[in-house]
Design a protein around this motif. Structure first.
Motif, PDB file in Angstrom:
ATOM      1  N   VAL A   9      36.492  43.224  44.052  1.00  0.00           N
ATOM      2  CA  VAL A   9      37.812  42.599  43.954  1.00  0.00           C
ATOM      3  C   VAL A   9      38.321  42.241  45.354  1.00  0.00           C
ATOM      4  O   VAL A   9      39.248  42.867  45.872  1.00  0.00           O
ATOM      5  CB  VAL A   9      38.812  43.521  43.228  1.00  0.00           C
ATOM      6  N   PRO A  10      37.710  41.224  45.987  1.00  0.00           N
ATOM      7  CA  PRO A  10      38.194  40.805  47.307  1.00  0.00           C
ATOM      8  C   PRO A  10      39.375  39.850  47.243  1.00  0.00           C
ATOM      9  O   PRO A  10      40.087  39.652  48.228  1.00  0.00           O
ATOM     10  CB  PRO A  10      36.969  40.110  47.913  1.00  0.00           C
ATOM     11  N   ASP A  11      39.592  39.187  46.072  1.00  0.00           N
ATOM     12  CA  ASP A  11      40.692  38.233  45.950  1.00  0.00           C
ATOM     13  C   ASP A  11      41.168  38.192  44.506  1.00  0.00           C
ATOM     14  O   ASP A  11      40.552  38.780  43.600  1.00  0.00           O
ATOM     15  CB  ASP A  11      40.268  36.831  46.422  1.00  0.00           C
ATOM     16  N   SER A  12      42.246  37.469  44.266  1.00  0.00           N
ATOM     17  CA  SER A  12      42.912  37.501  42.965  1.00  0.00           C
ATOM     18  C   SER A  12      42.072  36.874  41.851  1.00  0.00           C
ATOM     19  O   SER A  12      42.304  37.173  40.663  1.00  0.00           O
ATOM     20  CB  SER A  12      44.257  36.775  43.055  1.00  0.00           C
ATOM     21  N   THR A  13      41.106  36.038  42.173  1.00  0.00           N
ATOM     22  CA  THR A  13      40.299  35.419  41.119  1.00  0.00           C
ATOM     23  C   THR A  13      39.461  36.448  40.361  1.00  0.00           C
ATOM     24  O   THR A  13      39.083  36.224  39.212  1.00  0.00           O
ATOM     25  CB  THR A  13      39.359  34.352  41.710  1.00  0.00           C
ATOM     26  N   ARG A  14      39.182  37.590  40.983  1.00  0.00           N
ATOM     27  CA  ARG A  14      38.341  38.574  40.327  1.00  0.00           C
ATOM     28  C   ARG A  14      39.099  39.458  39.341  1.00  0.00           C
ATOM     29  O   ARG A  14      38.478  40.200  38.589  1.00  0.00           O
ATOM     30  CB  ARG A  14      37.654  39.462  41.377  1.00  0.00           C
ATOM     31  N   VAL A  15      40.426  39.387  39.348  1.00  0.00           N
ATOM     32  CA  VAL A  15      41.200  40.155  38.374  1.00  0.00           C
ATOM     33  C   VAL A  15      40.880  39.670  36.965  1.00  0.00           C
ATOM     34  O   VAL A  15      40.707  40.475  36.036  1.00  0.00           O
ATOM     35  CB  VAL A  15      42.710  40.064  38.670  1.00  0.00           C
ATOM     36  N   GLU A  45      45.027  46.105  35.330  1.00  0.00           N
ATOM     37  CA  GLU A  45      45.861  46.902  36.224  1.00  0.00           C
ATOM     38  C   GLU A  45      45.032  47.567  37.329  1.00  0.00           C
ATOM     39  O   GLU A  45      45.447  47.619  38.492  1.00  0.00           O
ATOM     40  CB  GLU A  45      46.622  47.968  35.429  1.00  0.00           C
ATOM     41  N   LEU A  46      43.849  48.088  36.969  1.00  0.00           N
ATOM     42  CA  LEU A  46      43.001  48.712  37.992  1.00  0.00           C
ATOM     43  C   LEU A  46      42.557  47.693  39.030  1.00  0.00           C
ATOM     44  O   LEU A  46      42.560  47.974  40.247  1.00  0.00           O
ATOM     45  CB  LEU A  46      41.787  49.365  37.329  1.00  0.00           C
ATOM     46  N   ALA A  47      42.158  46.504  38.578  1.00  0.00           N
ATOM     47  CA  ALA A  47      41.729  45.462  39.525  1.00  0.00           C
ATOM     48  C   ALA A  47      42.885  45.005  40.400  1.00  0.00           C
ATOM     49  O   ALA A  47      42.711  44.749  41.600  1.00  0.00           O
ATOM     50  CB  ALA A  47      41.135  44.291  38.753  1.00  0.00           C
ATOM     51  N   THR A  48      44.071  44.894  39.813  1.00  0.00           N
ATOM     52  CA  THR A  48      45.244  44.484  40.597  1.00  0.00           C
ATOM     53  C   THR A  48      45.567  45.513  41.671  1.00  0.00           C
ATOM     54  O   THR A  48      45.895  45.149  42.812  1.00  0.00           O
ATOM     55  CB  THR A  48      46.449  44.295  39.656  1.00  0.00           C
ATOM     56  N   ASN A  49      45.467  46.789  41.336  1.00  0.00           N
ATOM     57  CA  ASN A  49      45.701  47.826  42.340  1.00  0.00           C
ATOM     58  C   ASN A  49      44.668  47.773  43.457  1.00  0.00           C
ATOM     59  O   ASN A  49      44.995  47.988  44.627  1.00  0.00           O
ATOM     60  CB  ASN A  49      45.679  49.207  41.674  1.00  0.00           C
ATOM     61  N   LEU A  50      43.403  47.514  43.106  1.00  0.00           N
ATOM     62  CA  LEU A  50      42.369  47.362  44.143  1.00  0.00           C
ATOM     63  C   LEU A  50      42.720  46.213  45.082  1.00  0.00           C
ATOM     64  O   LEU A  50      42.575  46.321  46.303  1.00  0.00           O
ATOM     65  CB  LEU A  50      41.010  47.107  43.490  1.00  0.00           C
ATOM     66  N   LEU A  51      43.165  45.112  44.505  1.00  0.00           N
ATOM     67  CA  LEU A  51      43.507  43.948  45.314  1.00  0.00           C
ATOM     68  C   LEU A  51      44.663  44.247  46.263  1.00  0.00           C
ATOM     69  O   LEU A  51      44.663  43.843  47.431  1.00  0.00           O
ATOM     70  CB  LEU A  51      43.869  42.784  44.387  1.00  0.00           C
ATOM     71  N   LYS A  52      45.662  44.987  45.793  1.00  0.00           N
ATOM     72  CA  LYS A  52      46.850  45.251  46.597  1.00  0.00           C
ATOM     73  C   LYS A  52      46.617  46.292  47.693  1.00  0.00           C
ATOM     74  O   LYS A  52      47.125  46.153  48.808  1.00  0.00           O
ATOM     75  CB  LYS A  52      47.995  45.744  45.695  1.00  0.00           C
ATOM     76  N   TYR A  53      45.843  47.323  47.359  1.00  0.00           N
ATOM     77  CA  TYR A  53      45.856  48.500  48.225  1.00  0.00           C
ATOM     78  C   TYR A  53      44.506  48.896  48.817  1.00  0.00           C
ATOM     79  O   TYR A  53      44.466  49.648  49.796  1.00  0.00           O
ATOM     80  CB  TYR A  53      46.379  49.720  47.438  1.00  0.00           C
TER      81      TYR A  53
END
Length: 362
Positions: A9-15, A45-53
């Motif tokens: 998950v390096p960027d938002s497209t992978r969410v 939600e897990l992918a979004t958290n990876l992206l943010k933090y």
């Protein structure tokens, strides 16, 4: 065959890719519409958290056996397991992070709380400076209470046990040549890890055949099971296989393995190697297969692993692999802490763990 979805998950497209992976895994596990939606929500939600933090974060989505399965009641329904793994920066207050409204990025702070509510099980392990593992499971129905237990409270070990694992496919492949599973028969629990020779579909075919054989032959001893596996895997590439069988009534663990698979047993603060014999199941089985037998107790923790882990891997101390942690979390920590994007794995990697259930789990 052991399908694994690995989503960096390096960027938002992978969410979106994470959500799709969860939906596909749910279809493979036979989940209904509402449970599929729950799995998709948790993965998002897990992918979004990876992206943010996170740093060097990825999501692993698999269809696995549930961590608790009563003996003698047939094969339990599989569940979708979603594991978010990263190398930092870690969460200073894990208890606060589980609650709604907690955020360090100015968001609503509902992510991990959503995961906790939507999933059947949700586990969070984090160390500042080392990283975080967040793991969720979603099944067709709410998990049935009760893990594997012995009947007689006066026997040497009578606690529940749980099993779990994680698999990372080589180079992000669709199929992993590694597979793990566990099965119960009477008062015995058998945990197996199979590493199909090489990687890709043909390796996965060999390890899948091993899993199918385990579930048809759970009453056999480790040695007898390996002999049956040798017959079942003929015509495939073959596999390295480790088999550990726990007799709950006797409080004894028996182990036997063939090929380049590792097994470590923690006894209190020390680790013991459980050695496998050279060979390839289905291709070249050793003439003799001695079993190692050791005591099982409430402070034991068994780790089986394929050769995707570095050859010099050494188990960490008790604080890094707590006995009370969910076994798949322990497996994910082992995989994470032995690799990074700077030193990628050179083969499929699987870690399977057998551990006593913590006292608060019936």
């Amino acid at each position: 065959m052991p399908r694994v979805w690995e989503v960096p998950v390096p960027d938002s497209t992978r969410v979106r890719d994470a959500r799709v992976a969860a939906e596909e895994a749910a279809a493979l596990a036979g989940l209904g519409e509402s449970r599929t939606a729950a799995a998709a929500l948790v993965a998002t939600e897990l992918a979004t958290n990876l992206l943010k933090y996170a740093e060097d974060g990825r999501l692993l989505v698999e269809v696995v056996p549930p961590p608790s399965a009563p003996c003698g009641h047939g094969d339990p329904a599989p569940v979708v397991q979603m594991t978010a793994v990263d190398h930092g920066p870690g969460i200073p207050d894990v208890a606060a992070a589980r609650r709604d409204g907690f955020s360090t990025s100015g968001s609503l702070g509902a992510g991990l709380g959503t995961c906790r509510r939507a999933a059947d099980e949700f586990h969070l392990h984090s160390v500042v400076g080392r990283g975080t593992v967040a793991l969720a499971r979603v099944g067709a129905t709410a998990p049935r209470p009760g893990a594997v237990r012995a009947d007689d409270a006066a026997l040497p070990y009578t606690g529940a046990v749980r099993a779990g694992g994680v698999t990372v496919p080589y180079a992000g492949a669709e199929y992993s040549g590694d597979a793990w599973s566990w099965a119960g028969a009477g008062e015995q629990v058998t945990l197996m890890l199979a590493d199909g020779l090489g990687h890709g579909r043909e390796a996965a075919r060999a390890s899948s055949a091993a899993v199918e054989t385990l579930h048809r032959s759970a009453r056999l001893t480790p040695t007898e099971l390996l002999r049956r596996l040798d017959t079942a895997l003929r015509g495939t590439r073959g596999a390295a296989v480790a088999v550990a069988q726990l007799d709950l009534r006797a409080g004894r663990l028996r182990f036997c393995g063939i090929g380049n698979v590792g097994a470590r047993l923690r006894e209190g603060d020390t680790w013991r190697h459980l050695l496998s014999r050279p060979g390839i199941v289905g291709v070249h089985r050793p003439t003799t297969l001695p079993e190692t037998e050791v005591a099982w107790a409430a402070d034991r923790l068994l780790v089986l692993h394929s050769d995707g882990l570095p050859s010099r891997w050494a188990p960490p101390g008790a604080a890094a692999l707590p006995t009370a942690a969910d076994p798949a979390v322990t497996a994910a920590l082992t995989v994470r802490d032995t690799g990074s994007s700077a030193s990628p794995v050179r083969d499929d990697t699987t870690v399977a763990v057998l551990t006593p259930a913590p006292p608060d789990r019936p």
